[in-house]
Scaffold this motif. Structure first.
Motif, short mmCIF file in Angstrom:
data_model
loop_
_atom_site.label_atom_id
_atom_site.label_comp_id
_atom_site.label_asym_id
_atom_site.label_seq_id
_atom_site.Cartn_x
_atom_site.Cartn_y
_atom_site.Cartn_z
N THR A 116 0.84 -1.15 -0.02
CA THR A 116 0.05 -0.02 -0.13
C THR A 116 1.07 1.19 0.07
O THR A 116 1.96 1.26 0.36
N ASP A 163 -4.28 -1.10 -2.18
CA ASP A 163 -5.08 0.28 -1.58
C ASP A 163 -5.65 1.03 -2.70
O ASP A 163 -6.71 1.51 -2.85
N ARG A 164 -4.73 1.31 -3.90
CA ARG A 164 -5.31 1.98 -5.03
C ARG A 164 -6.18 1.31 -5.94
O ARG A 164 -7.28 1.56 -6.32
N ALA A 198 -9.51 1.24 -3.82
CA ALA A 198 -10.30 2.74 -3.92
C ALA A 198 -10.84 3.01 -5.06
O ALA A 198 -11.83 3.47 -5.31
N GLN A 247 -13.06 -0.41 2.47
CA GLN A 247 -11.70 -0.31 2.04
C GLN A 247 -10.93 -1.31 2.45
O GLN A 247 -10.30 -1.98 1.54
N GLU A 248 -11.07 -1.69 3.63
CA GLU A 248 -9.84 -2.56 4.17
C GLU A 248 -10.54 -4.03 3.48
O GLU A 248 -9.62 -4.66 3.24
N GLN A 252 -9.39 -4.25 0.08
CA GLN A 252 -7.97 -4.46 -0.17
C GLN A 252 -7.56 -5.97 0.09
O GLN A 252 -6.56 -6.59 -0.81
N THR A 287 -5.75 6.82 -3.47
CA THR A 287 -5.31 6.11 -2.52
C THR A 287 -6.20 5.75 -1.43
O THR A 287 -7.38 6.39 -1.61
N ALA A 288 -6.23 5.12 -0.61
CA ALA A 288 -7.24 4.72 0.75
C ALA A 288 -7.37 6.05 1.42
O ALA A 288 -8.43 6.14 2.06
N SER A 289 -6.46 6.71 1.28
CA SER A 289 -6.48 8.18 2.13
C SER A 289 -7.08 9.42 1.22
O SER A 289 -7.03 10.25 1.98
N GLY A 313 -13.25 9.38 0.11
CA GLY A 313 -12.86 8.33 -0.31
C GLY A 313 -13.55 7.84 -1.67
O GLY A 313 -12.88 7.27 -2.68
#
Length: 469
Positions: free
Chosen positions: A174, A211-212, A215, A243-244, A247, A460-462, A466
């Motif tokens: 990630t 993660d990308r 998302a 999201q988790e 992933q 990304t996840a952040s 989102g």
């Protein structure tokens, strides 16, 4: 802050207690490193060299100072990452050699060989990576890039890799932060993209940013479901919102997909490296790997792994909704694979477009998707006994039995329309850039999803908001 750091144990593993508890990107040296890299990148030519005679080029002394700042920042951060100590030492040497050589085409082979992330697959382990490289589906030039990443290697995934899906080179990763080459659609870190004097005999790792992928999947799928009026079961809605969980689905999907390239009845080099083949053959290979992951996911779900069911949804939705309408139409082999999957499911009444709404028969979807996988596997098995050009035509026929070829295609007219006295690689010139155009369904969907897909660049996840389009 950080705990006392020790070197990796005899098996090369770093325990969680031995890892830094400080995020590398929060250390004062990281923004200094990142700024120095961003200063260097615009000075570089396509091959990574710096042409000091070019308009706007820096003075040699300015380039040397910028590289020195990169090296100094690496030196400050390296003690936090003892598992990368040998790589960082080699990296600083390669940076200095590049500067001492007048910033010619960079050669970072020594540091590439010293970087061994697959030897330390520990969940949460951080890496600081700096290389001159292009980013696949991102920046095509070999600019200097810096990225901080974190390993994704939960116990359940490690056990599956050990017992069912051996893939010792695969790294789920990630993003923590990155320079401009990754503010793109690139979701991989591959050693073959790095500037070196010669390719190593074999590569020892490959990383995919789950993660990308997760998302991007969530954002595009959310929009597609709304546009198509698709009624989702509760567990799928919960997946898309998490999201988790997404992933975890992608890190498993990628691990199985990656190993499939070298497993099964293979009538040719599955990666097709340095081969010139019609793009539908690449499309069939990528789809074969995804459908194999789907097939294995069905088995995993039956064996009690919740990630198995999630992988099935991820494969279906990413392949059907995002792949066909992403990128241009020039030899878009991933898009072709998505078109083929949708058409196959539609023609077998698993997917229906009725009353301006999409309907999916969730009960039959696994069986029919596996049926398509079996047809592609048979194509491969039979291909072992075929000449190359005959195999290419067989692949064309499989695709054309479900997708309409372009009306101007010579390949669609059969062997008699081609000059078969030419070597096979020359016949690729007769392939149209878009041999299998989008259907009316996808033409309409592409217009409605265009802005959503464009908005996933650099996601990304952040990323704030989102999954909002």
């Amino acid at each position: 802050m950080t705990e006392i750091l020790v070197q990796a144990g005899p098996e090369g593993r770093i325990s969680r207690a031995e890892q830094s508890t400080e995020r590398i990107v929060e250390h004062p040296a990281w923004p200094l490193l990142k700024d120095a890299v961003e200063q260097i990148r615009p000075w570089q030519s396509k091959d990574g060299s710096i042409d000091f005679a070019a308009e706007g080029a820096p003075a040699v002394a300015d380039a040397e100072r910028a590289v020195a700042r990169v090296s100094a920042a690496v030196g400050e951060l390296s003690p936090l990452l003892p598992h990368d100590a040998a790589y960082h030492t080699a990296l600083v040497t390669d940076l200095r050699r590049w500067a001492d050589g007048g910033f010619a085409v960079p050669d970072f082979l020594d540091s590439l060989l010293a970087f061994q992330p697959a030897a330390h697959r520990e969940d949460g382990l951080q890496h600081l990576v700096v290389f001159p490289m292009y980013t696949q589906n991102g920046n095509p030039d070999r600019n200097l890039e810096a990225v901080v990443l974190r390993m994704v290697w939960p116990d359940w995934l490690a056990e599956l890799e050990r017992t069912r899906y051996d893939n010792p080179l695969y790294c789920g990763i990630t993003f923590e932060d990155f320079t401009s080459g990754y503010d793109t659609n690139s979701a991989v870190l591959f050693p073959e993209t790095i500037a070196v004097r010669e390719a190593p005999e074999r590569f020892s790792w490959g990383g995919i940013f789950c993660d990308r992928e997760a998302a991007r999947f969530r954002r595009v799928t959310t929009a597609a479901v709304d546009i198509l009026g698709l009624d989702l079961p509760d567990d799928i809605r919960e997946l898309i919102a998490d999201q988790e969980r997404c992933q975890e689905a992608f890190v498993l999907w990628d691990m199985v997909h990656d190993r499939t390239h070298s497993h099964g009845d293979l009538p040719f080099d599955p990666f097709m490296i340095k081969q010139r083949q019609p793009f539908w053959m690449y499309g069939l290979e990528e789809l074969r790997c995804d459908l194999t992951a789907f097939k294995e996911a069905v088995k995993l779900a039956d064996d009690g792994f919740p990630q198995g069911r999630d992988v099935q949804y991820a494969v279906l939705f990413d392949r059907m909704f995002r792949f066909p309408v992403t990128g241009d139409r020039v030899r878009n082999y991933d898009g072709l694979g998505g078109q083929l999957l949708f058409a196959y499911l539609h023609q077998h009444d698993v997917v229906r477009w009725t009353d301006n709404k999409l309907h999916i028969d969730w009960d039959r979807a696994p069986q029919v998707t596996n049926q398509l996988c079996a047809e592609i596997e048979k194509l491969y098995r039979d291909g072992i006994d075929r000449p190359k050009i005959v195999h290419w035509f067989a692949g064309y026929e499989l695709v054309a039995s479900h997708l309409s070829p372009h009306p101007g295609s010579r390949w669609a007219k059969g062997p008699d329309a081609l000059d078969l006295t030419q070597p096979p690689r020359k016949l690729v010139d007769d392939v149209l850039p878009d041999e299998f155009p989008l259907s009316m369904f996808y033409e309409a969907l592409a217009k409605k999803l265009k802005n959503v897909i464009a908005s996933t660049k650099g996601i990304t996840a952040s990323t704030p908001e989102g999954i909002a389009a």
